[in-house]
Motif scaffolding. Structure first.
Motif, PDB file in Angstrom:
ATOM      1  N   ARG A 115       0.846  -1.192   0.000  1.00 20.33           N
ATOM      2  CA  ARG A 115       0.000   0.000   0.000  1.00 20.33           C
ATOM      3  C   ARG A 115       0.881   1.241   0.000  1.00 20.33           C
ATOM      4  NH1 ARG A 115      -4.850  -0.512   4.084  1.00 20.33           N
ATOM      5  NH2 ARG A 115      -5.506   1.260   2.848  1.00 20.33           N
ATOM      6  N   HIS A 116       0.419   2.274  -0.701  1.00 21.48           N
ATOM      7  CA  HIS A 116       1.155   3.530  -0.765  1.00 21.48           C
ATOM      8  C   HIS A 116       0.861   4.385   0.465  1.00 21.48           C
ATOM      9  CE1 HIS A 116       1.295   2.433  -5.037  1.00 21.48           C
ATOM     10  NE2 HIS A 116       2.411   3.130  -5.047  1.00 21.48           N
ATOM     11  N   PHE A 117       1.869   5.157   0.852  1.00 22.21           N
ATOM     12  CA  PHE A 117       1.668   6.159   1.899  1.00 22.21           C
ATOM     13  C   PHE A 117       2.490   7.387   1.551  1.00 22.21           C
ATOM     14  CE2 PHE A 117       4.953   3.238   3.369  1.00 22.21           C
ATOM     15  CZ  PHE A 117       5.965   4.057   3.850  1.00 22.21           C
ATOM     16  N   ALA A 118       1.975   8.555   1.911  1.00 21.48           N
ATOM     17  CA  ALA A 118       2.602   9.830   1.573  1.00 21.48           C
ATOM     18  C   ALA A 118       3.555  10.283   2.660  1.00 21.48           C
ATOM     19  CB  ALA A 118       1.533  10.892   1.353  1.00 21.48           C
ATOM     20  N   ILE A 119       4.701  10.863   2.233  1.00 17.58           N
ATOM     21  CA  ILE A 119       5.635  11.438   3.206  1.00 17.58           C
ATOM     22  C   ILE A 119       5.782  12.950   3.042  1.00 17.58           C
ATOM     23  CG2 ILE A 119       6.866   9.290   3.677  1.00 17.58           C
ATOM     24  CD1 ILE A 119       9.096  10.266   1.807  1.00 17.58           C
ATOM     25  N   PHE A 120       5.420  13.494   1.861  1.00 22.38           N
ATOM     26  CA  PHE A 120       5.353  14.950   1.716  1.00 22.38           C
ATOM     27  C   PHE A 120       4.503  15.328   0.509  1.00 22.38           C
ATOM     28  CE2 PHE A 120       9.432  13.850  -0.318  1.00 22.38           C
ATOM     29  CZ  PHE A 120       9.400  14.556  -1.519  1.00 22.38           C
ATOM     30  N   ASN A 121       4.022  16.576   0.518  1.00 20.80           N
ATOM     31  CA  ASN A 121       3.252  17.102  -0.601  1.00 20.80           C
ATOM     32  C   ASN A 121       4.176  17.265  -1.800  1.00 20.80           C
ATOM     33  OD1 ASN A 121       0.841  17.455   0.880  1.00 20.80           O
ATOM     34  ND2 ASN A 121       1.547  19.418   1.638  1.00 20.80           N
ATOM     35  N   GLU A 122       3.699  16.907  -2.989  1.00 22.41           N
ATOM     36  CA  GLU A 122       4.466  17.114  -4.211  1.00 22.41           C
ATOM     37  C   GLU A 122       4.339  18.603  -4.543  1.00 22.41           C
ATOM     38  OE1 GLU A 122       5.642  17.875  -7.794  1.00 22.41           O
ATOM     39  OE2 GLU A 122       3.535  17.384  -7.978  1.00 22.41           O
ATOM     40  N   PRO A 123       5.442  19.376  -4.480  1.00 25.56           N
ATOM     41  CA  PRO A 123       5.343  20.839  -4.526  1.00 25.56           C
ATOM     42  C   PRO A 123       4.781  21.433  -5.817  1.00 25.56           C
ATOM     43  CG  PRO A 123       7.647  20.150  -4.512  1.00 25.56           C
ATOM     44  CD  PRO A 123       6.812  18.926  -4.285  1.00 25.56           C
ATOM     45  N   THR A 124       4.857  20.741  -6.944  1.00 23.93           N
ATOM     46  CA  THR A 124       4.282  21.291  -8.177  1.00 23.93           C
ATOM     47  C   THR A 124       2.797  20.980  -8.284  1.00 23.93           C
ATOM     48  OG1 THR A 124       4.653  19.345  -9.599  1.00 23.93           O
ATOM     49  CG2 THR A 124       6.497  20.898  -9.358  1.00 23.93           C
ATOM     50  N   ASN A 125       2.316  20.024  -7.502  1.00 27.11           N
ATOM     51  CA  ASN A 125       0.935  19.537  -7.526  1.00 27.11           C
ATOM     52  C   ASN A 125       0.513  19.095  -8.935  1.00 27.11           C
ATOM     53  OD1 ASN A 125      -1.319  18.745  -6.022  1.00 27.11           O
ATOM     54  ND2 ASN A 125      -2.444  20.577  -6.603  1.00 27.11           N
ATOM     55  N   THR A 126       1.480  18.531  -9.685  1.00 32.10           N
ATOM     56  CA  THR A 126       1.203  18.047 -11.034  1.00 32.10           C
ATOM     57  C   THR A 126       1.657  16.600 -11.231  1.00 32.10           C
ATOM     58  OG1 THR A 126       3.353  18.718 -11.917  1.00 32.10           O
ATOM     59  CG2 THR A 126       1.568  20.361 -11.995  1.00 32.10           C
ATOM     60  N   GLY A 127       2.500  16.096 -10.350  1.00 32.64           N
ATOM     61  CA  GLY A 127       3.085  14.781 -10.541  1.00 32.64           C
ATOM     62  C   GLY A 127       4.264  14.807 -11.490  1.00 32.64           C
ATOM     63  N   GLY A 128       4.713  15.992 -11.883  1.00 32.86           N
ATOM     64  CA  GLY A 128       5.795  16.125 -12.847  1.00 32.86           C
ATOM     65  C   GLY A 128       7.140  16.485 -12.245  1.00 32.86           C
ATOM     66  N   LEU A 129       7.296  16.334 -10.956  1.00 33.68           N
ATOM     67  CA  LEU A 129       8.544  16.679 -10.284  1.00 33.68           C
ATOM     68  C   LEU A 129       9.611  15.624 -10.583  1.00 33.68           C
ATOM     69  CD1 LEU A 129       9.858  18.608  -8.154  1.00 33.68           C
ATOM     70  CD2 LEU A 129       9.095  16.965  -6.433  1.00 33.68           C
ATOM     71  N   ARG A 130      10.819  16.051 -10.915  1.00 34.92           N
ATOM     72  CA  ARG A 130      11.931  15.116 -11.106  1.00 34.92           C
ATOM     73  C   ARG A 130      12.640  14.976  -9.764  1.00 34.92           C
ATOM     74  NH1 ARG A 130      17.219  15.248 -12.057  1.00 34.92           N
ATOM     75  NH2 ARG A 130      17.304  17.469 -12.465  1.00 34.92           N
ATOM     76  N   ILE A 131      12.770  13.745  -9.288  1.00 34.61           N
ATOM     77  CA  ILE A 131      13.388  13.464  -7.991  1.00 34.61           C
ATOM     78  C   ILE A 131      14.620  12.607  -8.229  1.00 34.61           C
ATOM     79  CG2 ILE A 131      13.068  12.430  -5.720  1.00 34.61           C
ATOM     80  CD1 ILE A 131      10.041  12.876  -6.104  1.00 34.61           C
ATOM     81  N   SER A 132      15.741  13.018  -7.628  1.00 42.16           N
ATOM     82  CA  SER A 132      16.984  12.272  -7.799  1.00 42.16           C
ATOM     83  C   SER A 132      17.798  12.322  -6.511  1.00 42.16           C
ATOM     84  CB  SER A 132      17.793  12.853  -8.964  1.00 42.16           C
ATOM     85  OG  SER A 132      18.167  14.193  -8.667  1.00 42.16           O
ATOM     86  N   GLY A 133      18.933  11.645  -6.539  1.00 41.49           N
ATOM     87  CA  GLY A 133      19.849  11.670  -5.409  1.00 41.49           C
ATOM     88  C   GLY A 133      20.172  10.275  -4.912  1.00 41.49           C
ATOM     89  N   ASP A 134      21.027  10.247  -3.885  1.00 38.60           N
ATOM     90  CA  ASP A 134      21.463   8.969  -3.320  1.00 38.60           C
ATOM     91  C   ASP A 134      21.000   8.791  -1.876  1.00 38.60           C
ATOM     92  OD1 ASP A 134      23.073  10.790  -2.028  1.00 38.60           O
ATOM     93  OD2 ASP A 134      24.959   9.880  -2.627  1.00 38.60           O
TER      94      ASP A 134
END
Length: 89
Positions: free
Chosen positions: A35-54
């Motif tokens: 099941r999915h759970f949220a940890i923060f609001n997606e700041p663009t509110n579009t689902g188009g945010l690019r997320i990267s890192g280690d």
């Protein structure tokens, strides 16, 4: 202009207590109950945010209680279908 977030380090992630219908979130899919759970609001509110890192996110599923360590690659963006619940699946 592309909007992006890059995470490095280790984060203690807390789940959001409630979701708003139609709002976009960034979260995780529990490895135990899926099941999915949220940890923060997606700041663009579009689902188009690019997320990267280690980075790694230490989180406990609010649905089944299983704790896990999740890499950035396992973050998911999703739109809440209904509100009042901490789970979208």
């Amino acid at each position: 202009m592309e909007q992006a977030l890059e995470f490095t380090g280790i984060f203690e992630a807390e789940t959001l207590p409630a979701l708003a219908p139609g709002r976009w979130y960034v979260g995780l899919a529990c490895r135990a109950c899926r099941r999915h759970f949220a940890i923060f609001n997606e700041p663009t509110n579009t689902g188009g945010l690019r997320i990267s890192g280690d980075a790694r996110f230490e989180a406990t599923c609010p649905n089944c209680g299983r704790a896990g360590s999740y890499p950035v690659a396992e973050l998911v963006q999703f739109q809440a279908a209904q509100g009042g619940s901490i789970s979208t699946a």
